[in-house]
Design a protein around this motif. Structure first.
Motif, PDB file in Angstrom:
ATOM      1  N   ILE A 176     -98.939  61.258  -7.293  1.00  0.00           N
ATOM      2  CA  ILE A 176     -99.296  61.524  -8.690  1.00  0.00           C
ATOM      3  C   ILE A 176     -98.152  62.332  -9.299  1.00  0.00           C
ATOM      4  N   LEU A 177     -97.517  61.778 -10.325  1.00  0.00           N
ATOM      5  CA  LEU A 177     -96.345  62.417 -10.935  1.00  0.00           C
ATOM      6  C   LEU A 177     -96.764  63.638 -11.746  1.00  0.00           C
ATOM      7  N   CYS A 178     -95.995  64.736 -11.573  1.00  0.00           N
ATOM      8  CA  CYS A 178     -96.336  65.992 -12.231  1.00  0.00           C
ATOM      9  C   CYS A 178     -95.314  66.450 -13.268  1.00  0.00           C
ATOM     10  N   GLY A 179     -94.081  65.998 -13.196  1.00  0.00           N
ATOM     11  CA  GLY A 179     -93.052  66.480 -14.118  1.00  0.00           C
ATOM     12  C   GLY A 179     -91.758  66.726 -13.355  1.00  0.00           C
ATOM     13  N   THR A 180     -91.079  67.812 -13.715  1.00  0.00           N
ATOM     14  CA  THR A 180     -89.785  68.123 -13.078  1.00  0.00           C
ATOM     15  C   THR A 180     -89.830  69.470 -12.368  1.00  0.00           C
ATOM     16  N   TRP A 181     -88.957  69.583 -11.379  1.00  0.00           N
ATOM     17  CA  TRP A 181     -88.866  70.786 -10.537  1.00  0.00           C
ATOM     18  C   TRP A 181     -87.392  71.163 -10.483  1.00  0.00           C
ATOM     19  N   THR A 182     -87.126  72.454 -10.543  1.00  0.00           N
ATOM     20  CA  THR A 182     -85.733  72.917 -10.439  1.00  0.00           C
ATOM     21  C   THR A 182     -85.368  73.040  -8.967  1.00  0.00           C
ATOM     22  N   TYR A 183     -84.490  72.153  -8.546  1.00  0.00           N
ATOM     23  CA  TYR A 183     -84.055  72.132  -7.142  1.00  0.00           C
ATOM     24  C   TYR A 183     -82.565  71.776  -7.142  1.00  0.00           C
ATOM     25  N   GLY A 184     -81.738  72.776  -7.448  1.00  0.00           N
ATOM     26  CA  GLY A 184     -80.307  72.504  -7.628  1.00  0.00           C
ATOM     27  C   GLY A 184     -80.066  71.630  -8.834  1.00  0.00           C
ATOM     28  N   GLY A 185     -81.032  71.665  -9.743  1.00  0.00           N
ATOM     29  CA  GLY A 185     -81.009  70.822 -10.925  1.00  0.00           C
ATOM     30  C   GLY A 185     -82.436  70.363 -11.199  1.00  0.00           C
TER      31      GLY A 185
END
Length: 203
Positions: free
Chosen positions: A182-191
């Motif tokens: 289930i897609l949630c959005g974006t995560w900061t992981y080196g970008g």
């Protein structure tokens, strides 16, 4: 007998005006004879009557062997799951082993569509797994991120997706897996990188 003798005999007999033939000469009424005895008719044997027990009040109905009919709500099929309406729930469970047959998307497509939402099926190579460290009892620990796995495209090692799942410890770095997420959005992981909640993993 001579007429003179008969005359003398008559003088000694008392006169009886009320005497009827067969009555005693002294004028006393004879005792009535007993009435003839009439034999009684034999009695028929009494008919035996079995009393009927009164019906019990408020008696429960007899048990029925037939199974109760299922209600319409029980027999109606469950509504089909709409993958597009699914949103991240935060309450994670171990990933199942059966994919959900949601719309298929590649990790590259998802990487270029950061606003994508809903449930999709995709696949990738595990490049890393991160498990939160337990907080010692009584210690003041900062909130830790949930357990997750990092995936890349099948033909490129660059990280393109993060899948949050308590089953991250069951994944092996370098293995290729398919998963429903289930897609949630974006995560900061080196970008900025897309992430989602994994609900099923298939190898």
């Amino acid at each position: 007998m001579r007429p003179a003798a008969l005359l003398g005999l008559a003088l000694f007999l008392p006169a009886c005006d009320s005497c009827s033939p067969g009555a005693p000469a002294n004028g006393k009424a004879a005792a009535p004879s007993a009435a003839p005895t009439v034999a009684a008719a034999p009695r028929s044997p009494a008919t035996q009557i079995t009393p009927i027990a009164p019906a019990a009040k408020d008696a429960p109905p007899p048990p029925s062997s037939a199974a109760p009919a299922a209600s319409a709500a029980e027999t109606a099929p469950a509504p089909a799951e709409d993958p597009a309406s699914l949103r991240c729930r935060g309450a994670l469970a171990k990933a199942g082993a059966e994919l959900r047959n949601w719309p298929s998307r590649t990790l590259d497509t998802l990487r270029r569509d950061s606003g994508a939402r809903g449930g999709v099926d995709t696949e990738g190579v595990v490049t890393d797994t991160v498990l939160p460290e337990p907080c010692p009892e009584g210690a003041q620990c900062k909130p830790s991120p949930p357990p997750y796995a990092v995936f890349s495209l099948l033909d490129a090692p660059k990280e393109t997706f993060i899948g949050v799942t308590p089953s991250a410890d069951e994944l092996t770095i370098g293995e290729r897996v398919k998963f429903s997420v289930i897609l949630c959005g974006t995560w900061t992981y080196g970008g900025s990188i897309n992430y989602g909640e994994i609900v099923a993993i298939s190898r």
